[in-house]
Design a protein around this motif. Structure first.
Motif, PDB file in Angstrom:
ATOM      1  N   SER A   1       0.829  -1.203   0.000  1.00 20.14           N
ATOM      2  CA  SER A   1       0.000   0.000   0.000  1.00 20.14           C
ATOM      3  C   SER A   1       0.863   1.252   0.000  1.00 20.14           C
ATOM      4  O   SER A   1       1.999   1.246   0.500  1.00 20.14           O
ATOM      5  CB  SER A   1      -0.891   0.029   1.247  1.00 20.14           C
ATOM      6  N   LEU A   2       0.307   2.295  -0.550  1.00 15.79           N
ATOM      7  CA  LEU A   2       0.886   3.639  -0.490  1.00 15.79           C
ATOM      8  C   LEU A   2      -0.255   4.631  -0.357  1.00 15.79           C
ATOM      9  O   LEU A   2      -1.366   4.375  -0.839  1.00 15.79           O
ATOM     10  CB  LEU A   2       1.677   3.964  -1.753  1.00 15.79           C
ATOM     11  N   ARG A   3       0.046   5.770   0.252  1.00 11.31           N
ATOM     12  CA  ARG A   3      -0.909   6.865   0.268  1.00 11.31           C
ATOM     13  C   ARG A   3      -0.261   8.087  -0.357  1.00 11.31           C
ATOM     14  O   ARG A   3       0.751   8.585   0.146  1.00 11.31           O
ATOM     15  CB  ARG A   3      -1.390   7.206   1.676  1.00 11.31           C
ATOM     16  N   LEU A   4      -0.844   8.536  -1.440  1.00 10.74           N
ATOM     17  CA  LEU A   4      -0.373   9.742  -2.108  1.00 10.74           C
ATOM     18  C   LEU A   4      -1.115  10.951  -1.561  1.00 10.74           C
ATOM     19  O   LEU A   4      -2.295  10.878  -1.226  1.00 10.74           O
ATOM     20  CB  LEU A   4      -0.597   9.647  -3.612  1.00 10.74           C
ATOM     21  N   SER A   5      -0.394  12.052  -1.492  1.00 12.81           N
ATOM     22  CA  SER A   5      -0.983  13.320  -1.071  1.00 12.81           C
ATOM     23  C   SER A   5      -0.840  14.337  -2.184  1.00 12.81           C
ATOM     24  O   SER A   5       0.154  14.326  -2.929  1.00 12.81           O
ATOM     25  CB  SER A   5      -0.283  13.845   0.183  1.00 12.81           C
ATOM     26  N   CYS A   6      -1.808  15.214  -2.258  1.00  9.72           N
ATOM     27  CA  CYS A   6      -1.807  16.307  -3.233  1.00  9.72           C
ATOM     28  C   CYS A   6      -2.122  17.573  -2.452  1.00  9.72           C
ATOM     29  O   CYS A   6      -3.266  17.777  -2.036  1.00  9.72           O
ATOM     30  CB  CYS A   6      -2.842  16.041  -4.311  1.00  9.72           C
TER      31      CYS A   6
ATOM     32  N   GLY B   1       5.245   4.754 -22.205  1.00  7.83           N
ATOM     33  CA  GLY B   1       4.690   4.252 -23.454  1.00  7.83           C
ATOM     34  C   GLY B   1       3.173   4.170 -23.494  1.00  7.83           C
ATOM     35  O   GLY B   1       2.604   3.675 -24.475  1.00  7.83           O
ATOM     36  N   LYS B   2       2.527   4.652 -22.442  1.00  8.89           N
ATOM     37  CA  LYS B   2       1.064   4.584 -22.398  1.00  8.89           C
ATOM     38  C   LYS B   2       0.480   5.986 -22.276  1.00  8.89           C
ATOM     39  O   LYS B   2       1.166   6.916 -21.848  1.00  8.89           O
ATOM     40  CB  LYS B   2       0.607   3.720 -21.226  1.00  8.89           C
ATOM     41  N   GLU B   3      -0.784   6.087 -22.637  1.00  4.07           N
ATOM     42  CA  GLU B   3      -1.463   7.368 -22.495  1.00  4.07           C
ATOM     43  C   GLU B   3      -1.813   7.619 -21.025  1.00  4.07           C
ATOM     44  O   GLU B   3      -1.981   6.689 -20.240  1.00  4.07           O
ATOM     45  CB  GLU B   3      -2.742   7.371 -23.335  1.00  4.07           C
ATOM     46  N   ARG B   4      -1.931   8.880 -20.721  1.00  2.00           N
ATOM     47  CA  ARG B   4      -2.347   9.245 -19.384  1.00  2.00           C
ATOM     48  C   ARG B   4      -3.791   8.816 -19.173  1.00  2.00           C
ATOM     49  O   ARG B   4      -4.622   8.961 -20.066  1.00  2.00           O
ATOM     50  CB  ARG B   4      -2.217  10.754 -19.191  1.00  2.00           C
ATOM     51  N   GLU B   5      -4.084   8.284 -17.996  1.00  2.00           N
ATOM     52  CA  GLU B   5      -5.453   7.883 -17.685  1.00  2.00           C
ATOM     53  C   GLU B   5      -5.861   8.479 -16.344  1.00  2.00           C
ATOM     54  O   GLU B   5      -5.027   8.665 -15.441  1.00  2.00           O
ATOM     55  CB  GLU B   5      -5.590   6.356 -17.634  1.00  2.00           C
ATOM     56  N   ARG B   6      -7.144   8.767 -16.248  1.00  2.00           N
ATOM     57  CA  ARG B   6      -7.648   9.247 -14.975  1.00  2.00           C
ATOM     58  C   ARG B   6      -7.947   8.057 -14.091  1.00  2.00           C
ATOM     59  O   ARG B   6      -8.678   7.147 -14.482  1.00  2.00           O
ATOM     60  CB  ARG B   6      -8.891  10.116 -15.148  1.00  2.00           C
ATOM     61  N   VAL B   7      -7.426   8.104 -12.900  1.00  2.00           N
ATOM     62  CA  VAL B   7      -7.575   7.021 -11.943  1.00  2.00           C
ATOM     63  C   VAL B   7      -8.786   7.249 -11.051  1.00  2.00           C
ATOM     64  O   VAL B   7      -9.550   6.323 -10.766  1.00  2.00           O
ATOM     65  CB  VAL B   7      -6.293   6.911 -11.082  1.00  2.00           C
ATOM     66  N   SER B   8      -8.941   8.485 -10.607  1.00  2.00           N
ATOM     67  CA  SER B   8     -10.001   8.775  -9.656  1.00  2.00           C
ATOM     68  C   SER B   8     -10.307  10.256  -9.664  1.00  2.00           C
ATOM     69  O   SER B   8      -9.505  11.072 -10.136  1.00  2.00           O
ATOM     70  CB  SER B   8      -9.576   8.332  -8.246  1.00  2.00           C
TER      71      SER B   8
ATOM     72  N   GLY C   1     -12.199  -0.611  -5.943  1.00  2.00           N
ATOM     73  CA  GLY C   1     -12.097  -1.563  -4.844  1.00  2.00           C
ATOM     74  C   GLY C   1     -10.726  -1.615  -4.198  1.00  2.00           C
ATOM     75  O   GLY C   1     -10.565  -2.218  -3.132  1.00  2.00           O
ATOM     76  N   ARG C   2      -9.744  -0.998  -4.841  1.00  2.37           N
ATOM     77  CA  ARG C   2      -8.380  -0.998  -4.284  1.00  2.37           C
ATOM     78  C   ARG C   2      -7.920   0.402  -3.889  1.00  2.37           C
ATOM     79  O   ARG C   2      -7.141   0.550  -2.956  1.00  2.37           O
ATOM     80  CB  ARG C   2      -7.396  -1.573  -5.301  1.00  2.37           C
TER      81      ARG C   2
ATOM     82  N   LEU D   1      -4.860   9.884  -2.056  1.00  6.02           N
ATOM     83  CA  LEU D   1      -5.211   8.684  -2.805  1.00  6.02           C
ATOM     84  C   LEU D   1      -4.589   7.508  -2.051  1.00  6.02           C
ATOM     85  O   LEU D   1      -3.364   7.344  -2.074  1.00  6.02           O
ATOM     86  CB  LEU D   1      -4.701   8.732  -4.242  1.00  6.02           C
ATOM     87  N   GLN D   2      -5.441   6.764  -1.381  1.00  3.02           N
ATOM     88  CA  GLN D   2      -4.994   5.555  -0.685  1.00  3.02           C
ATOM     89  C   GLN D   2      -5.005   4.412  -1.678  1.00  3.02           C
ATOM     90  O   GLN D   2      -6.043   4.118  -2.274  1.00  3.02           O
ATOM     91  CB  GLN D   2      -5.907   5.237   0.501  1.00  3.02           C
ATOM     92  N   MET D   3      -3.857   3.768  -1.845  1.00  2.00           N
ATOM     93  CA  MET D   3      -3.726   2.701  -2.826  1.00  2.00           C
ATOM     94  C   MET D   3      -3.363   1.406  -2.108  1.00  2.00           C
ATOM     95  O   MET D   3      -2.299   1.325  -1.485  1.00  2.00           O
ATOM     96  CB  MET D   3      -2.647   3.057  -3.848  1.00  2.00           C
ATOM     97  N   ASN D   4      -4.249   0.448  -2.180  1.00  3.65           N
ATOM     98  CA  ASN D   4      -4.032  -0.851  -1.544  1.00  3.65           C
ATOM     99  C   ASN D   4      -3.954  -1.952  -2.589  1.00  3.65           C
ATOM    100  O   ASN D   4      -4.344  -1.755  -3.744  1.00  3.65           O
ATOM    101  CB  ASN D   4      -5.172  -1.157  -0.574  1.00  3.65           C
ATOM    102  N   SER D   5      -3.455  -3.096  -2.183  1.00  2.00           N
ATOM    103  CA  SER D   5      -3.343  -4.264  -3.075  1.00  2.00           C
ATOM    104  C   SER D   5      -2.694  -3.877  -4.393  1.00  2.00           C
ATOM    105  O   SER D   5      -3.188  -4.216  -5.477  1.00  2.00           O
ATOM    106  CB  SER D   5      -4.737  -4.862  -3.317  1.00  2.00           C
TER     107      SER D   5
END
Length: 123
Positions: A17-22, A42-49, A66-67, A81-85
Motif C-alpha cells: 500500500s501507499l498513500r499519495l498526497s496532493c 509508453g502509455k497514455e495518461r489515464e484518470r484514476v479517480s 475496490g483498491r 489517494l490511498q492505494m491498496n493491493s
C-alpha cells in the motif's frame, strides 16, 4: 503562484500500500474538483479517480476500483489517494489536477497540475 504538489510515491512490493498526497499552495482546494491521473511509460495518461468539490461524490477507473480510495481534507488543503493491493501494472507517474467545477466529469482541460510522483510496484 497556484501549485499542486504530490508526495508519497515510492517503491512497494506487489500487494502493498501507499498513500499519495496532493497539497495545494497559493489557492484553496475548497472550490475545486480534484482528479488523480497516472501515466506509465509508453502509455497514455489515464484518470484514476476523481472527487467532487464537496467530497460527496467520487469515481474510479475500473482498473483500480475496490483498491484505491480518494478523499479530501479541505482544512489541510490536501487530497489523498490511498492505494491498496498494488499490482505491477499500477507502476506509473501519478499526478493530481484541479479544475474549478462542482462535480467530476470527463473534462478535457484541467486548470492546475502537479509535477507528479513516481509509484513503482515491484518485487
Amino acid at each position: 503562484q497556484l501549485q499542486l504538489v504530490e508526495s508519497g510515491g515510492g517503491l512497494v512490493q506487489p500487494g502493498g500500500s501507499l498513500r499519495l498526497s496532493c497539497a495545494a499552495s497559493g489557492f484553496t482546494l475548497d472550490y475545486y474538483v480534484i482528479g488523480w491521473f497516472r501515466q506509465a511509460p509508453g502509455k497514455e495518461r489515464e484518470r484514476v479517480s476523481c472527487i467532487s468539490r464537496s467530497g460527496g461524490s467520487t469515481n474510479y477507473a475500473d482498473s483500480v476500483k475496490g483498491r484505491f480510495t480518494i478523499s479530501r481534507d479541505n482544512a489541510k488543503n490536501t487530497v489523498y489517494l490511498q492505494m491498496n493491493s498494488l499490482k505491477a501494472e499500477d507502476t506509473a507517474v501519478y499526478y493530481c489536477a484541479a479544475i474549478l467545477r462542482y462535480a467530476c466529469s470527463n473534462y478535457v482541460e484541467w486548470g492546475i497540475w502537479g509535477q507528479g510522483t513516481q509509484v513503482t510496484v515491484s518485487s
